[in-house]
Design an enzyme around this catalytic site. Structure first.
Site, short mmCIF file in Angstrom:
data_model
loop_
_atom_site.label_atom_id
_atom_site.label_comp_id
_atom_site.label_asym_id
_atom_site.label_seq_id
_atom_site.Cartn_x
_atom_site.Cartn_y
_atom_site.Cartn_z
N TRP A 137 0.88 -0.99 -0.03
CA TRP A 137 0.17 0.06 -0.01
C TRP A 137 0.87 1.25 0.02
O TRP A 137 2.03 1.26 0.70
CB TRP A 137 -0.90 0.06 1.14
CG TRP A 137 -1.79 1.37 1.42
CD1 TRP A 137 -2.59 1.74 0.58
CD2 TRP A 137 -2.00 1.94 2.68
NE1 TRP A 137 -3.38 2.61 0.98
CE2 TRP A 137 -2.99 2.95 2.31
CE3 TRP A 137 -1.33 1.71 3.91
CZ2 TRP A 137 -3.28 3.86 3.30
CZ3 TRP A 137 -1.81 2.74 4.89
CH2 TRP A 137 -2.86 3.70 4.61
N ASP A 218 -1.24 -5.71 8.88
CA ASP A 218 -2.32 -4.84 8.42
C ASP A 218 -3.51 -5.51 7.94
O ASP A 218 -3.62 -6.16 6.98
CB ASP A 218 -1.79 -4.06 7.26
CG ASP A 218 -2.59 -2.64 6.95
OD1 ASP A 218 -3.64 -2.78 7.50
OD2 ASP A 218 -2.28 -1.85 6.09
N LYS A 253 -13.74 -0.09 5.91
CA LYS A 253 -14.41 -0.91 4.77
C LYS A 253 -15.33 -1.72 4.92
O LYS A 253 -16.65 -1.87 4.54
CB LYS A 253 -13.35 -1.72 3.86
CG LYS A 253 -11.99 -1.35 4.10
CD LYS A 253 -11.54 -0.19 3.03
CE LYS A 253 -10.06 0.38 3.51
NZ LYS A 253 -9.57 1.36 2.59
C1 LMR Z 1 -6.70 2.48 -0.59
O1 LMR Z 1 -5.83 1.92 -0.45
O2 LMR Z 1 -7.34 2.91 -1.48
C2 LMR Z 1 -7.61 2.81 0.89
O3 LMR Z 1 -6.85 2.16 1.92
C3 LMR Z 1 -7.59 4.13 0.80
C4 LMR Z 1 -6.26 4.90 1.43
O4 LMR Z 1 -6.41 5.58 2.44
O5 LMR Z 1 -5.41 4.90 0.63
#
Ligand code: LMR
Length: 404
Positions: A137, A218, A253
Site C-alpha cells: 500500500w 495490516d 471498509k
Molecule cells: C486505498 O488503498 O485505496 C484505501 O486504503 C484508502 C487509502 O487511504 O489509501
C-alpha cells in the site's frame, strides 16, 4: 521580511497517489467517469452502502437530544469496542485473550493504528528497519518513514505470472537483521490481491521466529476475502505462534464507515504483565498524537458487534458486498477474454478482495483516464468494487483498447 517568505523553503506537495487522484476524480465533469482508484466498496448502484445494522443502531441511539452527551473517551478508546476488536481479530475463543496477553486500542482507522504502532515501535526499537512487501500500500512507506524508520522492501509480487515470489520472499526475510519489523497483509493484499496460502504462512512463521522479527500485520479488508473468520485465520495463527506481533485492523471498509475513522491496534505480548505495560505505552502514544479517539463510529460498531442479531445481519450484508465484487471480477474477465485472450487475465479471478493488479503500465492507465474517464492507480491497481453492471462492459472495452 514579509510573513509569507518565512515559509519559502516549504516544498509544494506533489499530492497523494490515492487520495489526490480520488479528488481529481471528484472534479472530473464527465458523466460517465468510473472510479476504480480508491479502496471504497460501492454497491451495484455505484453508491457507498449504509449498512442496515448501522442505520438500525443509529436510529436506536437517537434520543431527545440526538445521540446525547459526548465526553472524551479514554485514551484507549471505548471499552466495548476494544473487546469487540479482540473478538473480531483474534476470535471469540482466543487463548491469548483469555490469558490477558493482548494490549488493544481503538484507533483512527487502520491508518491511525499503523501510525500509533509505528511511533511506539520507533521508541522501543530505534535501531530497527522496516520491511514492506514489493509492492505494498502506497502509504505504508510514508507512515513508517514519517515515524523515522528506514523502510526496505522484500520480494512479493511476480509481475510476469501475476502470482507470488514466495521462495524469494522467504529467502529475503531469512536474511534480515534480528529484530527487524516486517509489515504483512492479513488478507486481500493491497495493492495486488495476492495472498499467502495457509501452507505458506506456516512456512513463514518459523523464519520470522528465527529472526526474532516483529510482525506488523495490516488487516484493512477483513471480510472481503473469504469471510470474517477465514480472513483472520492467518493473523490468529501468527499471533499464537509466539512471534511478536502487532495487528492494525480497520472497520472503514467492512462497516462502510470510512469517514468515522474507526479501527484498532492490538499488540500481542508474552505475558499479561507485559501486555499491561504495552497498554500504557500505547495510551502514552495516543496522548502524544491526538489524546483520545472519537465517539460516534465506535459506539455504532461496538453496538452492532455486541448484539448477536445485528452482528449476523452485518456479516450477511458484508457477504453480499464480497459476492458482488466476485461477480464483477467474473464479468470483467468475461468481457476481456472475449477481446484479448491471454492467460494473464486469470489474475482477475484469482486475486482476492477489492483490488486487482492489472499489469497496466502508467501510460496505459493515463490513457484510460484521459480518453475514457476511467480512474485506476498509476501502479495499475484497480478497485474492482467500483465496477457495476452498467460500467463493466465499457471498462472492459476501454482496457482492451489500451492493450491493443
Ligand atoms: C486505498 O488503498 O485505496 C484505501 O486504503 C484508502 C487509502 O487511504 O489509501
Amino acid at each position: 521580511m514579509s510573513a509569507s517568505s518565512l515559509f519559502a523553503h516549504a516544498p509544494a506537495y506533489p499530492g497523494d497517489p490515492i487520495l489526490s487522484l480520488n479528488e481529481d476524480f471528484q472534479r472530473d465533469p464527465r458523466a460517465d467517469k468510473v472510479n476504480l482508484s480508491i479502496g471504497l466498496c460501492f454497491d451495484e448502484a455505484g453508491r457507498l452502502p449504509v449498512m442496515h445494522a448501522v442505520s438500525e443502531v443509529e436510529r436506536r441511539l437517537q434520543g431527545p437530544h440526538g445521540e446525547g452527551p459526548r465526553p472524551y473517551l479514554p485514551m484507549a478508546g471505548l471499552g466495548a469496542l476494544r473487546e469487540a476488536i479482540g473478538r473480531c481479530v483474534f476470535g471469540a475463543d482466543s487463548p491469548l485473550r483469555a490469558e490477558g496477553r493482548i494490549a488493544t486500542l481503538q484507533t483512527l482507522g487502520g491508518s491511525g493504528a499503523l501510525k500509533v504502532g509505528a511511533d511506539l515501535l520507533r521508541r522501543l526499537f530505534p535501531e530497527a528497519g522496516v520491511w514492506i512487501s514489493d509492492p505494498s500500500w502506497e502509504n505504508h512507506r510514508v507512515v513508517f518513514e514519517g515515524a523515522g524508520f528506514a523502510v526496505h522492501t522484500y520480494p512479493y509480487h511476480d509481475a510476469r505470472s501475476g502470482g507470488l515470489r514466495f521462495e524469494e520472499m522467504l529467502a529475503a526475510l531469512s536474511r534480515l537483521p534480528a529484530r527487524s519489523i516486517v509489515l504483512l497483509h492479513a488478507c486481500c493484499h493491497n495493492p495486488t490481491g495476492v495472498d499467502l496460502s495457509s501452507a505458506q504462512w506456516q512456512q513463514l512463521i518459523p523464519v520470522l521466529r528465527e529472526r526474532e522479527a516483529i510482525a506488523f500485520v495490516d488487516m484493512a479488508y477483513q471480510g472481503f476475502g473469504e469471510g470474517l473468520e477465514p480472513d483472520a485465520q492467518a493473523v490468529r495463527t501468527l499471533a499464537e505462534s509466539g512471534v511478536a506481533c502487532l495487528v492494525a485492523n480497520s472497520f472503514s471498509k467492512n462497516f462502510s464507515l470510512y469517514g468515522e475513522r474507526c479501527g484498532g491496534l492490538s499488540v500481542v505480548c508474552a505475558t499479561r504483565e507485559e501486555a499491561a505495560r504495552l497498554q500504557g505505552q500505547l495510551e502514552a502514544t495516543v496522548r502524544a498524537n491526538y489524546s483520545n479517539p472519537p465517539t460516534h463510529g465506535a459506539r455504532v460498531i461496538a453496538t452492532v458487534l455486541d448484539d448477536a442479531e445485528l452482528a449476523a445481519d452485518w456479516s450477511r450484508e458484508l457477504g453480499e458486498l464480497r459476492q458482488r465484487i466476485e461477480r464483477m471480477r467474473h464479468a470483467l474477465h468475461a468481457r476481456l477474454s472475449g477481446r484479448i485472450g491471454s492467460p494473464l487475465l486469470d489474475r482477475y479471478l484469482q486475486q482476492r478482495g477489492m483490488f486487482t493488479y492489472t499489469g497496466l503500465t502508467p501510460p496505459q492507465v493515463e490513457r484510460l483516464r484521459q480518453e475514457f474517464g476511467i480512474y485506476l492507480l498509476r501502479s495499475g491497481r484497480m478497485c474492482v468494487a467500483g465496477l457495476n453492471a452498467r460500467n463493466v462492459d465499457a471498462v472492459g472495452e476501454a482496457i482492451a483498447q489500451v492493450l491493443a
